[in-house]
Design a protein around this motif. Structure first.
Motif, PDB file in Angstrom:
ATOM      1  N   UNK A   1       0.826  -1.208   0.000  1.00  0.00           N
ATOM      2  CA  UNK A   1       0.000   0.000   0.000  1.00  0.00           C
ATOM      3  C   UNK A   1       0.858   1.255   0.000  1.00  0.00           C
ATOM      4  N   UNK A   2       1.954   1.240   0.814  1.00  0.00           N
ATOM      5  CA  UNK A   2       2.845   2.400   0.837  1.00  0.00           C
ATOM      6  C   UNK A   2       3.502   2.606  -0.526  1.00  0.00           C
ATOM      7  N   UNK A   3       3.947   1.486  -1.124  1.00  0.00           N
ATOM      8  CA  UNK A   3       4.591   1.588  -2.424  1.00  0.00           C
ATOM      9  C   UNK A   3       3.607   2.092  -3.474  1.00  0.00           C
ATOM     10  N   UNK A   4       2.374   1.591  -3.420  1.00  0.00           N
ATOM     11  CA  UNK A   4       1.366   2.020  -4.389  1.00  0.00           C
ATOM     12  C   UNK A   4       1.036   3.491  -4.207  1.00  0.00           C
ATOM     13  N   UNK A   5       0.980   3.953  -2.955  1.00  0.00           N
ATOM     14  CA  UNK A   5       0.695   5.358  -2.683  1.00  0.00           C
ATOM     15  C   UNK A   5       1.798   6.252  -3.228  1.00  0.00           C
ATOM     16  N   UNK A   6       3.049   5.837  -3.022  1.00  0.00           N
ATOM     17  CA  UNK A   6       4.168   6.620  -3.526  1.00  0.00           C
ATOM     18  C   UNK A   6       4.187   6.648  -5.050  1.00  0.00           C
ATOM     19  N   UNK A   7       3.830   5.520  -5.659  1.00  0.00           N
ATOM     20  CA  UNK A   7       3.847   5.467  -7.109  1.00  0.00           C
ATOM     21  C   UNK A   7       2.750   6.318  -7.722  1.00  0.00           C
ATOM     22  N   UNK A   8       1.547   6.291  -7.104  1.00  0.00           N
ATOM     23  CA  UNK A   8       0.449   7.068  -7.661  1.00  0.00           C
ATOM     24  C   UNK A   8       0.645   8.552  -7.427  1.00  0.00           C
ATOM     25  N   UNK A   9       1.471   8.944  -6.468  1.00  0.00           N
ATOM     26  CA  UNK A   9       1.683  10.361  -6.202  1.00  0.00           C
ATOM     27  C   UNK A   9       2.393  11.021  -7.376  1.00  0.00           C
ATOM     28  N   UNK A  10       3.485  10.438  -7.852  1.00  0.00           N
ATOM     29  CA  UNK A  10       4.229  11.011  -8.969  1.00  0.00           C
ATOM     30  C   UNK A  10       5.060   9.901  -9.593  1.00  0.00           C
ATOM     31  N   UNK A  11       4.726   9.516 -10.810  1.00  0.00           N
ATOM     32  CA  UNK A  11       5.417   8.389 -11.420  1.00  0.00           C
ATOM     33  C   UNK A  11       5.379   8.527 -12.942  1.00  0.00           C
ATOM     34  N   UNK A  12       6.248   7.795 -13.581  1.00  0.00           N
ATOM     35  CA  UNK A  12       6.285   7.731 -15.027  1.00  0.00           C
ATOM     36  C   UNK A  12       5.437   6.537 -15.474  1.00  0.00           C
ATOM     37  N   UNK A  13       4.366   6.799 -16.215  1.00  0.00           N
ATOM     38  CA  UNK A  13       3.461   5.719 -16.619  1.00  0.00           C
ATOM     39  C   UNK A  13       3.995   4.972 -17.829  1.00  0.00           C
ATOM     40  N   UNK A  14       4.994   5.531 -18.503  1.00  0.00           N
ATOM     41  CA  UNK A  14       5.538   4.860 -19.680  1.00  0.00           C
ATOM     42  C   UNK A  14       4.521   4.798 -20.807  1.00  0.00           C
ATOM     43  N   UNK A  15       4.411   3.620 -21.414  1.00  0.00           N
ATOM     44  CA  UNK A  15       3.457   3.436 -22.504  1.00  0.00           C
ATOM     45  C   UNK A  15       2.116   2.870 -22.036  1.00  0.00           C
TER      46      UNK A  15
ATOM     47  N   UNK B   1       8.991  18.812   0.550  1.00  0.00           N
ATOM     48  CA  UNK B   1       7.721  19.307   1.088  1.00  0.00           C
ATOM     49  C   UNK B   1       7.169  18.346   2.142  1.00  0.00           C
ATOM     50  N   UNK B   2       7.296  17.034   1.905  1.00  0.00           N
ATOM     51  CA  UNK B   2       6.804  16.061   2.881  1.00  0.00           C
ATOM     52  C   UNK B   2       7.580  16.142   4.189  1.00  0.00           C
ATOM     53  N   UNK B   3       8.899  16.338   4.090  1.00  0.00           N
ATOM     54  CA  UNK B   3       9.696  16.441   5.316  1.00  0.00           C
ATOM     55  C   UNK B   3       9.399  17.723   6.065  1.00  0.00           C
ATOM     56  N   UNK B   4       9.067  18.798   5.335  1.00  0.00           N
ATOM     57  CA  UNK B   4       8.790  20.077   5.983  1.00  0.00           C
ATOM     58  C   UNK B   4       7.444  20.095   6.683  1.00  0.00           C
ATOM     59  N   UNK B   5       6.513  19.266   6.220  1.00  0.00           N
ATOM     60  CA  UNK B   5       5.187  19.240   6.843  1.00  0.00           C
ATOM     61  C   UNK B   5       5.271  18.639   8.243  1.00  0.00           C
ATOM     62  N   UNK B   6       4.620  19.267   9.224  1.00  0.00           N
ATOM     63  CA  UNK B   6       4.619  18.687  10.575  1.00  0.00           C
ATOM     64  C   UNK B   6       3.799  17.417  10.623  1.00  0.00           C
ATOM     65  N   UNK B   7       4.325  16.416  11.293  1.00  0.00           N
ATOM     66  CA  UNK B   7       3.622  15.145  11.408  1.00  0.00           C
ATOM     67  C   UNK B   7       2.539  15.244  12.487  1.00  0.00           C
ATOM     68  N   UNK B   8       1.305  14.888  12.144  1.00  0.00           N
ATOM     69  CA  UNK B   8       0.238  14.971  13.146  1.00  0.00           C
ATOM     70  C   UNK B   8       0.440  13.953  14.248  1.00  0.00           C
ATOM     71  N   UNK B   9       0.182  14.358  15.463  1.00  0.00           N
ATOM     72  CA  UNK B   9       0.323  13.470  16.606  1.00  0.00           C
ATOM     73  C   UNK B   9      -0.827  13.670  17.576  1.00  0.00           C
ATOM     74  N   UNK B  10      -0.880  12.893  18.611  1.00  0.00           N
ATOM     75  CA  UNK B  10      -1.961  13.042  19.595  1.00  0.00           C
ATOM     76  C   UNK B  10      -1.861  14.373  20.332  1.00  0.00           C
ATOM     77  N   UNK B  11      -3.005  15.016  20.546  1.00  0.00           N
ATOM     78  CA  UNK B  11      -3.046  16.283  21.260  1.00  0.00           C
ATOM     79  C   UNK B  11      -2.934  16.017  22.759  1.00  0.00           C
ATOM     80  N   UNK B  12      -1.910  16.609  23.378  1.00  0.00           N
ATOM     81  CA  UNK B  12      -1.699  16.428  24.805  1.00  0.00           C
ATOM     82  C   UNK B  12      -2.436  17.509  25.577  1.00  0.00           C
ATOM     83  N   UNK B  13      -2.780  17.192  26.805  1.00  0.00           N
ATOM     84  CA  UNK B  13      -3.531  18.108  27.656  1.00  0.00           C
ATOM     85  C   UNK B  13      -2.708  18.455  28.884  1.00  0.00           C
ATOM     86  N   UNK B  14      -2.596  19.746  29.122  1.00  0.00           N
ATOM     87  CA  UNK B  14      -1.971  20.240  30.344  1.00  0.00           C
ATOM     88  C   UNK B  14      -3.080  20.594  31.338  1.00  0.00           C
TER      89      UNK B  14
END
Length: 278
Positions: A66-80, A146-159
């Motif tokens: 699934x991860x590989x398919x997601x990466x491929x569908x994001x930006x890939x060369x479809x060829x012929x 761009x993916x590395x620059x985006x903050x990764x969502x995590x659980x919201x902590x409560x003080x």
């Protein structure tokens, strides 16, 4: 006498041989039973272990696919392998070449040594772009950055913060600053205000303190849970959270409108005063 003695020896020999045979058969049966039972017991858990391991490895493989398919569908060369008969084509500079038959696109790719990547597969017709290998490589580097620059969502902590309604103004300002720092770091803040024991105070004083804290953070925080009495009315609890992007934009628009109205009123007053002086 000799015949009788020979007969007795023969019978005794037969009995002895039968006894030996029985003993050997008994030992053989016992050994077979003892060997069969442990093997049965030991082999019982094997299927469950094997099935569990196989299921785990299947899930891992599926996740990787699934991860590989997601990466491929994001930006890939479809060829012929162009599934659609007619597609919208952009050249390597981004210019629109219009709808083209896939056979013509393949011929154009072979003639100019270009690759084909999907840009908007959901469009009608689907949009593709012709790119060079260098362009594809640079685009992939840009997307990774761009993916590395985006903050990764995590659980919201409560003080959590608890204090008395007898708190002084200086201490309340200090706690308000601490709450604002937590809110800016995307924490939720649970505030519990206990009713003072030695002083007589209005019933809504604890709620007013919650509202006062919120008013020190305009455009930053809002109530996730409004002030409500707890512990039989002996305390009030509320929860503050940071504003969402949509709420921040609405708040900025409202503040901008208010400032514009204030400036217009000021200009109007100045004009009126100038007219009076004239």
């Amino acid at each position: 006498m000799a015949a009788l003695l020979l007969k007795r020896l023969t019978l005794q020999t037969i009995k002895t041989e039968n006894t030996c045979i029985r003993r050997r058969l008994g030992k053989y049966v016992v050994q077979k039973t003892a060997l069969a039972e442990p093997s049965h017991i030991a082999s019982a858990p094997r299927p469950s272990c094997l099935i569990h391991a196989e299921a785990f490895s299947t899930e891992d493989t599926q996740d990787k696919r699934e991860k590989k398919k997601k990466n491929e569908t994001a930006f890939r060369n479809v060829g012929r392998k162009i599934n659609e008969r007619i597609i919208q084509v952009l050249d390597e500079k981004g210019n629109d070449l219009g709808p083209m038959h896939r056979a013509n696109v393949i011929r154009l790719m072979a003639k100019q040594d270009l690759r084909l990547v999907p840009r908007d597969p959901s469009a009608q017709p689907p949009q593709y772009q012709l790119m060079t290998g260098t362009q594809i490589y640079q685009e992939r580097l840009r997307l990774r950055g761009m993916e590395r620059a985006e903050p990764k969502p995590g659980p919201t902590l409560t003080k959590e913060l608890t204090f008395s309604s007898n708190i002084g103004q200086h201490d309340l300002d200090t706690k308000s600053k601490q709450i604002q720092q937590w809110i800016e770091k995307k924490y939720k803040v649970q505030i519990t205000i206990k009713k003072g024991k030695t002083t007589e105070e209005p019933e809504n004083k604890m709620e007013e303190i919650c509202n006062q804290i919120l008013q020190t953070m305009p455009g930053i925080a809002t109530f996730s849970s409004r002030p409500q009495p707890i512990r039989g009315g002996k305390a009030v609890m509320c929860v503050l959270r940071s504003l969402s992007q949509k709420e921040e934009n609405a708040c900025r628009s409202a503040l901008g409108t208010q400032r514009g109205d204030a400036l217009n009123r000021g200009n109007g007053n100045d004009g009126a005063s100038n007219a009076l002086h004239q």
